[in-house]
Design a protein around this motif. Structure first.
Motif, PDB file in Angstrom:
ATOM      1  N   LEU A 269       0.831  -1.203   0.000  1.00 33.24           N
ATOM      2  CA  LEU A 269       0.000   0.000   0.000  1.00 33.24           C
ATOM      3  C   LEU A 269       0.867   1.255   0.000  1.00 33.24           C
ATOM      4  O   LEU A 269       0.533   2.248  -0.651  1.00 33.24           O
ATOM      5  CB  LEU A 269      -0.930  -0.015   1.212  1.00 33.24           C
ATOM      6  N   MET A 270       1.993   1.202   0.679  1.00 27.94           N
ATOM      7  CA  MET A 270       2.897   2.353   0.689  1.00 27.94           C
ATOM      8  C   MET A 270       3.509   2.586  -0.695  1.00 27.94           C
ATOM      9  O   MET A 270       3.734   3.740  -1.098  1.00 27.94           O
ATOM     10  CB  MET A 270       3.997   2.167   1.736  1.00 27.94           C
ATOM     11  N   THR A 279       6.829   9.664  -6.476  1.00 31.21           N
ATOM     12  CA  THR A 279       8.166   9.303  -5.997  1.00 31.21           C
ATOM     13  C   THR A 279       8.436   7.804  -6.065  1.00 31.21           C
ATOM     14  O   THR A 279       9.426   7.322  -5.502  1.00 31.21           O
ATOM     15  CB  THR A 279       8.348   9.768  -4.542  1.00 31.21           C
ATOM     16  N   GLY A 280       7.571   7.047  -6.728  1.00 28.84           N
ATOM     17  CA  GLY A 280       7.769   5.599  -6.809  1.00 28.84           C
ATOM     18  C   GLY A 280       7.247   5.034  -8.106  1.00 28.84           C
ATOM     19  O   GLY A 280       6.743   5.758  -8.971  1.00 28.84           O
ATOM     20  N   GLY A 281       7.401   3.713  -8.262  1.00 30.81           N
ATOM     21  CA  GLY A 281       6.934   3.040  -9.463  1.00 30.81           C
ATOM     22  C   GLY A 281       7.835   3.281 -10.665  1.00 30.81           C
ATOM     23  O   GLY A 281       8.921   3.855 -10.546  1.00 30.81           O
ATOM     24  N   GLU A 282       7.380   2.845 -11.813  1.00 33.86           N
ATOM     25  CA  GLU A 282       8.122   3.010 -13.064  1.00 33.86           C
ATOM     26  C   GLU A 282       7.154   3.285 -14.198  1.00 33.86           C
ATOM     27  O   GLU A 282       6.140   2.588 -14.338  1.00 33.86           O
ATOM     28  CB  GLU A 282       8.916   1.738 -13.376  1.00 33.86           C
ATOM     29  N   GLU A 283       7.449   4.278 -14.999  1.00 34.81           N
ATOM     30  CA  GLU A 283       6.615   4.532 -16.167  1.00 34.81           C
ATOM     31  C   GLU A 283       6.956   3.533 -17.266  1.00 34.81           C
ATOM     32  O   GLU A 283       8.126   3.300 -17.574  1.00 34.81           O
ATOM     33  CB  GLU A 283       6.797   5.959 -16.686  1.00 34.81           C
ATOM     34  N   ILE A 284       5.933   2.947 -17.848  1.00 40.11           N
ATOM     35  CA  ILE A 284       6.105   1.967 -18.919  1.00 40.11           C
ATOM     36  C   ILE A 284       6.166   2.695 -20.257  1.00 40.11           C
ATOM     37  O   ILE A 284       5.239   3.430 -20.622  1.00 40.11           O
ATOM     38  CB  ILE A 284       4.943   0.956 -18.929  1.00 40.11           C
ATOM     39  N   LYS A 285       7.266   2.485 -20.968  1.00 40.56           N
ATOM     40  CA  LYS A 285       7.436   3.100 -22.279  1.00 40.56           C
ATOM     41  C   LYS A 285       7.766   2.019 -23.299  1.00 40.56           C
ATOM     42  O   LYS A 285       8.667   1.204 -23.078  1.00 40.56           O
ATOM     43  CB  LYS A 285       8.547   4.145 -22.240  1.00 40.56           C
TER      44      LYS A 285
END
Length: 305
Positions: A269-270, A279-285
């Motif tokens: 959840l955080m 400030t987190g995750g990753e963008e999918i390109k």
């Protein structure tokens, strides 16, 4: 310091403020389900994302799911909740290996399970899900089918379409394939009145013992609608918890205590909160040619479905 409810409330506030749609795969935890706009299987979530008004989509799942969202919504910004959340099955075959298989089986239609990378989908003829594979491949004109990567789902599908000829590669879901006949025997002893529901990614000998074989969504729907009160669930163990929340008057038991997807469990959840904050995750390109080519096998599925 956040309590769960206060963190959820902050996520709900921020996602509205940031115009973000949250997708949660069925194998995510209950606390993530509760902040999601849509919950379901990977392809169903992709379709919901395409219809959503929001311009940013957060996929709480694994990489191939976020890629599928991007393929169907190339104009949207797509985030993966945890950069390391992959799918071992999606990585079991690459385009070079598929090229060699196609040379070995010329003229066969290549059917890709949705649990494949965007790059691999570019070399396939049709995409299928666990719930649509039988109907889609029955309608396919070609009688010869090369099914990748899950040989267990492929074998179960082939058993429903005897008029087609299937060949498989030796791939599969590490989480589902570790479920054993011994697990079935033990679960039946402990819960003799329970129905056994399993996912077709399980080994054929497990599916053969089941009262119902189907997708995660199918399992949940069947259990909710059934007049029966006890169920043994042979898929990722989070589904047991979700069904317990949905049907408190019924009893649900895990077929195997070890049927846990470590990749799905990476997202917390955080993590969702940090993604919403930026400030987190990753963008999918994905490259334009990959987007276009991978879309073709999905469009074929939609046309046949």
């Amino acid at each position: 310091m956040f309590a769960t409810k206060s963190l959820q409330d902050e996520i709900l506030r921020l996602k509205k403020e940031q115009d973000i749609c949250i997708l949660a795969h069925a194998y995510q935890s209950q606390d993530i389900w509760e902040v999601a706009d849509y919950v379901g299987d990977s392809f169903g979530l992709s379709l919901e994302a395409a219809k959503a008004d929001q311009k940013t989509i957060l996929m709480c799942g694994v990489r191939f799911m976020a890629e599928t969202v991007k393929i169907l919504s190339p104009q949207k910004r797509v985030l993966l909740s945890h950069p390391q959340a992959g799918c071992p099955m999606a990585d079991q075959i690459d385009t070079e290996q598929l090229k060699r298989l196609k040379e070995q089986y010329p003229g066969y239609a290549v059917a890709a399970y949705i649990n494949t990378s965007a790059e691999l989908k570019t070399a396939c003829d049709v995409c299928v899900t666990s719930s649509s594979a039988v109907d889609i491949l029955r309608r396919l004109e070609n009688p010869n089918i090369l099914f990748i990567p899950d040989c267990n789902l492929g074998a179960w599908t082939a058993s429903q379409i005897p008029e087609k000829h299937f060949v498989f590669c030796q791939g599969g879901c590490p989480t589902h394939t570790q479920v054993s006949v011994r697990d079935v025997e033990q679960a039946r002893r402990l819960h003799p009145d329970a129905l056994l529901f399993v996912h077709p990614e399980c080994l054929p000998e497990i599916s053969a013992e089941a009262d119902y074989v189907g997708s995660t969504t199918g399992i949940m729907q069947y259990a909710k609608e059934s007049d029966h009160s006890e169920f043994i669930i042979g898929t990722e163990n989070s589904i047991v918890q979700h069904l317990q929340f949905a049907c408190p008057g019924k009893h649900f038991y895990a077929l195997s205590k070890d049927c846990i997807c470590s990749n799905m469990k990476l997202t917390t959840l955080m993590d969702v909160y940090h993604c919403i904050q930026g400030t987190g995750g990753e963008e999918i390109k994905l490259k334009p040619d990959v987007l276009a080519q991978a879309r073709k096998c999905i469009d074929t599925m939609l046309e046949r479905g």
